[in-house]
Design an enzyme around this catalytic site. Structure first.
Site, PDB file in Angstrom:
ATOM      1  N   ARG A 202       0.788  -1.234   0.000  1.00  0.00           N
ATOM      2  CA  ARG A 202       0.000   0.000   0.000  1.00  0.00           C
ATOM      3  C   ARG A 202       0.821   1.286   0.000  1.00  0.00           C
ATOM      4  NH1 ARG A 202      -2.407  -3.403  -1.492  1.00  0.00           N
ATOM      5  NH2 ARG A 202      -4.326  -4.306  -0.702  1.00  0.00           N
ATOM      6  N   SER A 251     -10.856  -0.423   3.226  1.00  0.00           N
ATOM      7  CA  SER A 251     -10.144  -0.871   4.432  1.00  0.00           C
ATOM      8  C   SER A 251      -9.456   0.315   5.080  1.00  0.00           C
ATOM      9  CB  SER A 251      -9.094  -1.913   4.069  1.00  0.00           C
ATOM     10  OG  SER A 251      -9.744  -3.066   3.602  1.00  0.00           O
ATOM     11  N   GLU A 321      -4.394   2.863   6.707  1.00  0.00           N
ATOM     12  CA  GLU A 321      -4.061   2.812   5.271  1.00  0.00           C
ATOM     13  C   GLU A 321      -4.420   4.161   4.639  1.00  0.00           C
ATOM     14  OE1 GLU A 321      -5.412  -0.754   3.175  1.00  0.00           O
ATOM     15  OE2 GLU A 321      -5.915   0.510   1.454  1.00  0.00           O
TER      16      GLU A 321
HETATM   17  C1  LIG Z   1     -15.485   0.974  -1.252  1.00  0.00           C
HETATM   18  C2  LIG Z   1     -13.984   1.011  -1.362  1.00  0.00           C
HETATM   19  C3  LIG Z   1     -13.283  -0.147  -1.674  1.00  0.00           C
HETATM   20  C4  LIG Z   1     -11.888  -0.129  -1.772  1.00  0.00           C
HETATM   21  N1  LIG Z   1     -11.238  -1.283  -2.072  1.00  0.00           N
HETATM   22  C5  LIG Z   1      -9.887  -1.271  -2.179  1.00  0.00           C
HETATM   23  C6  LIG Z   1      -9.168  -2.462  -2.492  1.00  0.00           C
HETATM   24  O1  LIG Z   1      -9.742  -3.527  -2.696  1.00  0.00           O
HETATM   25  N2  LIG Z   1      -7.822  -2.389  -2.580  1.00  0.00           N
HETATM   26  C7  LIG Z   1      -7.128  -1.222  -2.378  1.00  0.00           C
HETATM   27  O2  LIG Z   1      -5.892  -1.213  -2.484  1.00  0.00           O
HETATM   28  N3  LIG Z   1      -7.788  -0.075  -2.083  1.00  0.00           N
HETATM   29  C8  LIG Z   1      -9.138  -0.075  -1.971  1.00  0.00           C
HETATM   30  N4  LIG Z   1      -9.796   1.081  -1.666  1.00  0.00           N
HETATM   31  C9  LIG Z   1      -9.037   2.315  -1.406  1.00  0.00           C
HETATM   32  C10 LIG Z   1      -8.828   3.230  -2.638  1.00  0.00           C
HETATM   33  O3  LIG Z   1      -9.866   3.076  -3.568  1.00  0.00           O
HETATM   34  C11 LIG Z   1      -7.486   2.966  -3.314  1.00  0.00           C
HETATM   35  O4  LIG Z   1      -6.412   3.183  -2.427  1.00  0.00           O
HETATM   36  C12 LIG Z   1      -7.283   3.876  -4.545  1.00  0.00           C
HETATM   37  O5  LIG Z   1      -6.163   3.409  -5.215  1.00  0.00           O
HETATM   38  C13 LIG Z   1      -7.080   5.343  -4.195  1.00  0.00           C
HETATM   39  O6  LIG Z   1      -7.148   6.099  -5.402  1.00  0.00           O
HETATM   40  P1  LIG Z   1      -7.711   7.608  -5.376  1.00  0.00           P
HETATM   41  O7  LIG Z   1      -7.596   8.170  -6.724  1.00  0.00           O
HETATM   42  O8  LIG Z   1      -9.048   7.638  -4.761  1.00  0.00           O
HETATM   43  O9  LIG Z   1      -6.645   8.272  -4.401  1.00  0.00           O
HETATM   44  P2  LIG Z   1      -6.918   9.471  -3.378  1.00  0.00           P
HETATM   45  O10 LIG Z   1      -7.747   8.960  -2.246  1.00  0.00           O
HETATM   46  O11 LIG Z   1      -7.416  10.657  -4.105  1.00  0.00           O
HETATM   47  O12 LIG Z   1      -5.451   9.731  -2.850  1.00  0.00           O
HETATM   48  C14 LIG Z   1      -4.771   8.757  -2.093  1.00  0.00           C
HETATM   49  C15 LIG Z   1      -3.313   9.212  -1.920  1.00  0.00           C
HETATM   50  O13 LIG Z   1      -2.678   9.240  -3.195  1.00  0.00           O
HETATM   51  C16 LIG Z   1      -2.230  10.568  -3.498  1.00  0.00           C
HETATM   52  N5  LIG Z   1      -2.483  10.769  -4.927  1.00  0.00           N
HETATM   53  C17 LIG Z   1      -3.664  10.622  -5.597  1.00  0.00           C
HETATM   54  N6  LIG Z   1      -3.475  10.828  -6.918  1.00  0.00           N
HETATM   55  C18 LIG Z   1      -2.166  11.117  -7.077  1.00  0.00           C
HETATM   56  C19 LIG Z   1      -1.337  11.432  -8.197  1.00  0.00           C
HETATM   57  N7  LIG Z   1      -1.810  11.493  -9.436  1.00  0.00           N
HETATM   58  N8  LIG Z   1      -0.015  11.678  -7.970  1.00  0.00           N
HETATM   59  C20 LIG Z   1       0.516  11.629  -6.723  1.00  0.00           C
HETATM   60  N9  LIG Z   1      -0.216  11.354  -5.630  1.00  0.00           N
HETATM   61  C21 LIG Z   1      -1.537  11.088  -5.805  1.00  0.00           C
HETATM   62  C22 LIG Z   1      -3.024  11.502  -2.603  1.00  0.00           C
HETATM   63  O14 LIG Z   1      -2.313  12.677  -2.320  1.00  0.00           O
HETATM   64  C23 LIG Z   1      -3.201  10.632  -1.359  1.00  0.00           C
HETATM   65  O15 LIG Z   1      -2.027  10.715  -0.574  1.00  0.00           O
HETATM   66  C24 LIG Z   1     -11.181   1.087  -1.559  1.00  0.00           C
HETATM   67  C25 LIG Z   1     -11.901   2.255  -1.250  1.00  0.00           C
HETATM   68  C26 LIG Z   1     -13.284   2.225  -1.152  1.00  0.00           C
HETATM   69  C27 LIG Z   1     -14.011   3.500  -0.842  1.00  0.00           C
END
Ligand SMILES: Cc1cc2nc3c(=O)[nH]c(=O)nc-3n(C[C@H](O)[C@H](O)[C@H](O)COP(=O)(O)OP(=O)(O)OC[C@H]3O[C@@H](n4cnc5c(N)ncnc54)[C@H](O)[C@@H]3O)c2cc1C
Length: 334
Positions: A202, A251, A321
């Site tokens: 992660r 999570s 996480e």
């Molecule tokens: C219902 C649900 C189910 C989920 N299931 C999973 C799962 O099965 N497995 C899993 O790993 N995760 C899961 N997640 C968590 C999440 O979806 C993942 O971690 C996803 O990859 C985050 O992407 P995001 O664009 O929403 O990131 P954000 O939440 O917008 O950002 C997360 C982090 O990444 C940084 N960031 C975002 N975009 C960039 C970029 N372009 N460049 C640099 N930094 C950046 C942000 O600053 C922050 O620190 C789940 C979440 C939910 C709500």
């Protein structure tokens, strides 16, 4: 024919109407000094996060191309405006006091997908980082490209997923990443092959001042029906095991080595434990759910209760996480 639902799109509000007078005139002057495009002042960040809690961003921009992003980042660095980047906000927790600087959102305008090269059954594609995993997976189905089926149901962007090294069902995104291109804090583009990036559980190991702009994936040819069947099966399993259609960040805690955070929380008797509007899900104990009126304070208090109880009962420290989008977070930490 299967189409993966882009759940994350639901969380994108219509920006018009949020443009209320900014409290911080100095910030406004600085931002307008380097960016002539649209800025949302005092933007409600709860609308940009799947947890649906938290305060305002003093300023928020949604660039639509790398050139604009580059101008914004270089300008912010030069004028001392602190900034954070987010994708779909599905792994961030926004504090109630919000964020006093500039939030950069990489969204649907930043989501081109193209084929770069094909060789012996493998295809290298390039995806802009604002693309949602759902859109990418739908495109892969259409192109009959396999690898990312395990991401079905993860509501993140490609950039967020690389930074988080998103994973499920025994796979992690790093397995399919060929290279990553990011913007450093001077606004310069830098590319690195995947094997030179220190991906781990992660996290991607690079500092927080790098903005992922493009990701190359190496995928494989596979019959569309097989891809669809696998996605259906994984969706069924997810629905069985995780709470559906609720506000959460998935999570909340990382799994400690060789243990499942959800099992520790459940065995500590914390399912259903509530602080204000935040509750430990009865379906999966590693999900903290906003039942409607939660504040970030409720979520953080519940997080501490869980950490304390699991520590006292099992001597295990649960590490969140989720990334907390706070003002003190040093840009250069990992
Ligand atoms: C219902 C649900 C189910 C989920 N299931 C999973 C799962 O099965 N497995 C899993 O790993 N995760 C899961 N997640 C968590 C999440 O979806 C993942 O971690 C996803 O990859 C985050 O992407 P995001 O664009 O929403 O990131 P954000 O939440 O917008 O950002 C997360 C982090 O990444 C940084 N960031 C975002 N975009 C960039 C970029 N372009 N460049 C640099 N930094 C950046 C942000 O600053 C922050 O620190 C789940 C979440 C939910 C709500």
């Amino acid at each position: 024919m299967l189409e993966v639902q882009d759940v994350s799109s639901y969380f994108f509000p219509i920006l018009k109407g949020y443009d209320i007078p900014v409290k911080n005139a100095e910030l406004r002057e600085k931002v307008q000094g380097f960016w002539r495009g649209e800025v949302v002042w005092d933007a409600p960040l709860a609308d940009f996060s799947t947890m649906k809690v938290g305060g305002l961003a003093a300023a928020l921009v949604i660039p639509s191309c790398i050139e604009d992003l580059s101008v914004i980042v270089a300008g912010a660095q030069k004028s001392g405006v602190s900034w954070r980047v987010i994708g779909r906000g599905s792994n961030i927790l926004v504090p109630d006091e919000g964020f006093a600087g500039l939030v950069i959102v990489l969204g649907r305008d930043f989501s081109e997908i193209k084929v770069r090269e094909e060789f012996s059954g493998q295809v290298r594609i390039r995806v802009e980082s604002g693309c949602s995993l759902a859109r990418l997976l739908n495109w892969c189905m259409e192109m009959e490209l396999s690898g990312l089926e395990f991401t079905v149901g993860i509501p993140g962007s490609v950039g967020g997923s690389v930074v988080m090294n998103a994973g499920a069902w025994g796979h992690e995104i790093k397995e399919f990443v060929a290279s990553v291109t990011w913007l450093d804090n001077d606004g310069q583009l830098v590319s690195a092959e995947s094997n030179s990036i220190d991906f781990s559980y992660r996290q991607w190991g690079e500092s927080r001042d790098k903005i992922v702009v493009m990701v190359d994936f190496l995928l494989f040819k596979r019959d569309r029906r097989e891809i669809e069947a696998q996605c259906r099966e994984l969706t069924r399993k997810r629905k069985e095991r995780q709470p559906q259609a609720v506000a959460s960040v998935g999570s909340f805690f990382k799994n400690p080595p060789r243990q499942a955070a959800g099992k520790l929380i459940e065995d500590a008797g914390l399912k259903g434990c509530r602080v204000g509007g935040a509750i430990v899900s009865e379906v999966h104990a590693n999900f903290i759910v906003n039942t409607g009126g939660a504040t970030a304070g409720d979520v953080l208090e519940l997080m501490r209760i869980i950490q304390d109880k699991v520590w006292k009962k099992y001597g295990v420290r649960l590490e969140p996480e989720v990334h907390i989008l706070n003002n003190d977070m040093p840009l250069k930490d990992k």
